[in-house]
Design an enzyme around this catalytic site. Sequence first.
Site, mmCIF file in Angstrom:
data_model
loop_
_atom_site.group_PDB
_atom_site.id
_atom_site.type_symbol
_atom_site.label_atom_id
_atom_site.label_comp_id
_atom_site.label_asym_id
_atom_site.label_seq_id
_atom_site.Cartn_x
_atom_site.Cartn_y
_atom_site.Cartn_z
ATOM 1 N N GLU A 194 0.811 -1.219 0.000
ATOM 2 C CA GLU A 194 0.000 0.000 0.000
ATOM 3 C C GLU A 194 0.844 1.269 0.000
ATOM 4 O OE1 GLU A 194 -2.711 -1.072 3.248
ATOM 5 O OE2 GLU A 194 -4.172 -1.484 1.698
ATOM 6 N N GLU A 204 -4.150 -10.580 0.145
ATOM 7 C CA GLU A 204 -4.937 -10.504 1.378
ATOM 8 C C GLU A 204 -6.377 -10.840 1.018
ATOM 9 O OE1 GLU A 204 -4.449 -6.787 3.576
ATOM 10 O OE2 GLU A 204 -2.349 -6.699 2.972
HETATM 11 C C1 GAL Z 1 -4.989 -4.005 4.047
HETATM 12 C C2 GAL Z 1 -3.583 -3.785 4.527
HETATM 13 C C3 GAL Z 1 -3.278 -4.525 5.788
HETATM 14 C C4 GAL Z 1 -4.389 -4.333 6.772
HETATM 15 C C5 GAL Z 1 -5.671 -4.787 6.180
HETATM 16 C C6 GAL Z 1 -6.837 -4.589 7.075
HETATM 17 O O1 GAL Z 1 -5.390 -2.989 3.229
HETATM 18 O O2 GAL Z 1 -2.664 -4.153 3.548
HETATM 19 O O3 GAL Z 1 -2.079 -4.061 6.298
HETATM 20 O O4 GAL Z 1 -4.495 -2.985 7.092
HETATM 21 O O5 GAL Z 1 -5.944 -4.039 5.037
HETATM 22 O O6 GAL Z 1 -6.706 -5.199 8.276
#
Ligand code: GAL
Length: 979
Positions: A415, A491
């Site tokens: 990010e 993620e």
């Molecule tokens: C993503 C980010 C993570 C964490 C997650 C939400 O956007 O890469 O570091 O913030 O969201 O828990």
Amino acid sequence: MTETRKPAYLEDFAPSSGARAPRARFDGDAPALDLNGTWRFRMLPGAPAGTDGFERPDYDDSGWEGLPVPSHWQLHGHGAPAYTNVVYPFPVDPPHVPDENPTGDHRREFDLPEDWPEGAAALRFDGVDSCFRVWLNGTELGFSTGSRLAAEFDAGHLLRPGRNVLAVRVHQWSAASYLEDQDMWWLSGIFRDVTLTALPERGIGDVAVHASYDHEDGTGTLRVDVAGSAEALVSVPELGLVDAPAGVEHAVGPVEPWTAEEPRLYDAVVAAPGERARLRVGFRTVEVSGGLLRVNGRPLLLRGVNRHEWHPDHGRAVSRETMREDVLLMKRHNVNAVRTSHYPPHPDFLDLCDELGLWVVDECDLETHGFELVGWRGNPSDDPRWREAYLDRIARTVGRDRNHPSVVLWSLGNESGTGRNLEAMAAWVREHDPSRPVHYEGDRDSSYADVYSRMYPPHDEVDAIGRREEEATDDPGADAHRRGLPFVLCEYAHAMGAGPGGLEEYQELFTRHERLQGGFVWEWIDHGIRRREPDGAEWFAYGGDFGETVHDGNFVADGLLLPDRTPGPGLHAYKKTIEPVRVVPDPAAGTVGIANTWDFRDTSGLVLRWRAEEEGVPFAEGVLDMPVLGPGADADVPLPGMPEPPGGGEAWLTVSVHLGADQPWAPAGHELAWGQARLATGRHGAAGTAGAPGPVGTAAPAAGTEGALLRLGPGVLDTGTGALLSVGGLPVGTPAVDLWRAPTDNDQARHGVSVEVPWRAAGLDRITSRRLSAGRDGDAYVVRDRLAPAGADFGMLVAYRWTAEGGRLLLDVDAEAEGEWPCPLPRFGVRMDVPSSLGGVEWFGRGPGEAYRDVDQAARVGRFASSVDGLQTPYLRPQENGNRADVRWAVLRAEDGTGLRIDGDPVFGLSARRWDTAALDAARHPHELVPDGRIHLHLDLEHHGIGSASCGPGVLPAHRLAAGRHRLRLGFSPAAPTP
Ligand code: GAL
């Protein structure tokens, strides 16, 4: 005038000065001195321009305190932790930092061993957050930033025999803080090891291992580059390679390749005239070819997690035992991959991944997410002044970790928007380590990343990506390029609070489309900080608990593990979803289908067991022949004839796969996978079958009135109020329809579409009830109510019909929604309370753990025992939890053996707590929940699903609970005393 100057390096774009070139950490025989331990420490509120001479060896630090190194000073009583996700906790004014800049001065004396060699030495810091300046014996060595990156300084020329004094000044904030905006606690200090290592002349300055595997002919090649000595020799005795020259590629013949499934390592020795080092070499080849990410020629299916380093007492200063525990827990839960979100981990962790077998996406220590909140204006990623810092970070990541076979992708960071500096990092990787592809999620075109990566897309979008038909952009060339790349979910499935829902459906897509190479659940562990109340009660703090003015609350608690590493229900669900062997028993066909879903290994060495149970009590079991299936292969294994369940009750067959021998990560017998099928129809809740604690007596007194009291079987109702007074003499509360649940984090949905908001707007948390009628209807007693919240013209008509049958008090609930309900229902069921003495719980249904309709993978049919307290999942922010699914019958029992039995027809969801839903909803931490003197039961027909909307998609349509018609049937009877 007061001094306002700060030291210049704090607001410098340069990442360091005086630091040595990055290099690998290796196990050499040069003398080394561990400088961890108790250091002298003092805290300054700001960063002074100069020092008061504390760096000088003769400085008197007797007034200072002791502080362990490694550690974070905030966890040792100096200042406080602070949590933000995206927002910077200081003005976005790069490269400037606040004047209020907690600064920790550290001193460490050490005696140089008498046999310490003369000459060069490196002083290494494995991690200091965020910026530090270092002196040895009063002379400055330099400064460095890059909190989770190793930094080394030349120290040999300053060492002296006997006493030496190391002084380190650490600042919480520096220009580099703009590059370290990861979603985690802001914690400072020397939080990883400090070591002094001699650098022998003609020793091994640095070593780079290139060990590849040719899957077509099964041979390996090895080249070991040694910086510092041209004469270095390499040996891998097991492969017959002895004293082969470094820097030259050697064909080593047939080798067993390294994979995460079979992490084969070869011991190697590198010998330079001045130094020898032991290496562990894994042969494997990573490539993107034919649109897929492959290792040793085969596409991978990543069943991964995102791992932050975390310990509830030590923060990111994690011990080797903790790292090992993480790897063992991952392996034991079928996890095969880890993304080191969002920084390189302690190097020991990668050693463990090499040794025990995990695919690693090694991510650089980089995130500038806070710039998103200012429209990405001034984002360092595209600002040439930061270029050197970006390149420094990736060089230190790759330089340190390149020798780990487990690392299969380099990730540029997280990010950080887009820009030329990221592009330059990717180019740097391609030049210096072309053996691994580049990952960066922020590169939406994948113009400089080698795999297409996204976070939190919903299932239908992932499906389209799987078909290589994702939405087109306005650049057809870029689309074509991207669509040719493999896809990973860096993620997904946000594991915050109860949940995550939707795992199974993602997995199904991963198996359907080869382009989808799996993903990494967000995230491994809740970053709760352990606190203790004066009465000893333990709890885990989250954002805001330290009085932060700017914070993101409990968003820091979104892991599959609770902070103390207790696996949460989501981890059990994930383990089942990603099991490496699929087991599908089909008793009607007399077979069990077995499928190997590993990418590399076969099923040899596994044991296949079966067990038949009637109402959860085993009545037959055995072992089946486990077929040896290669990756992707399947077979039907014949089942033996199943005996009839002795009591004629509900019977289930469970077939499970276990390790046949001890593995480095789990003992023999460890269960990898299982499947269940129902054996006989049986009678649900058949009284007394298979030793089930049945209702007392069948000769229930006939229905009859005694004044205002109506006796129905074991139940007594008040005909005046329609209230249930007792069951078998046990005073109980009247079951009442309940539609509300304490919203989960996924209901709340901080970064998704909230269902809590419409629920509260509709008033589902404050539903009122109006009695329509109550009275006899033949042998039954019927109560009719209308439920509705204030201000609403929708409602629900509910009929409670009480009868007696077979020694039980029966309740039929029939509810029908009227009007237009604006949202799904949180739940449909009844709540009732029972005496607090009924603290023991036994049930036949699904367990042993919590399950909701879209997070129920791990819940198997069986008989389970727990306690009311044991049914709770202590999510860091209290919320709906603890439901046990598909319960056929449950008994709540007091210590004296008396209790209440509840039968479903056929099943119900059970939760039991020592507080009510309003208390659960209102509490901020579990320790605030206090028993109110009753046990509150929820007997549910159904819940709305959980989904993953705390960050990502909500509940899938199949798991929504609509208002409409709902019918629930329950039987109540006194429990037979325990035999
Ligand atoms: C993503 C980010 C993570 C964490 C997650 C939400 O956007 O890469 O570091 O913030 O969201 O828990």
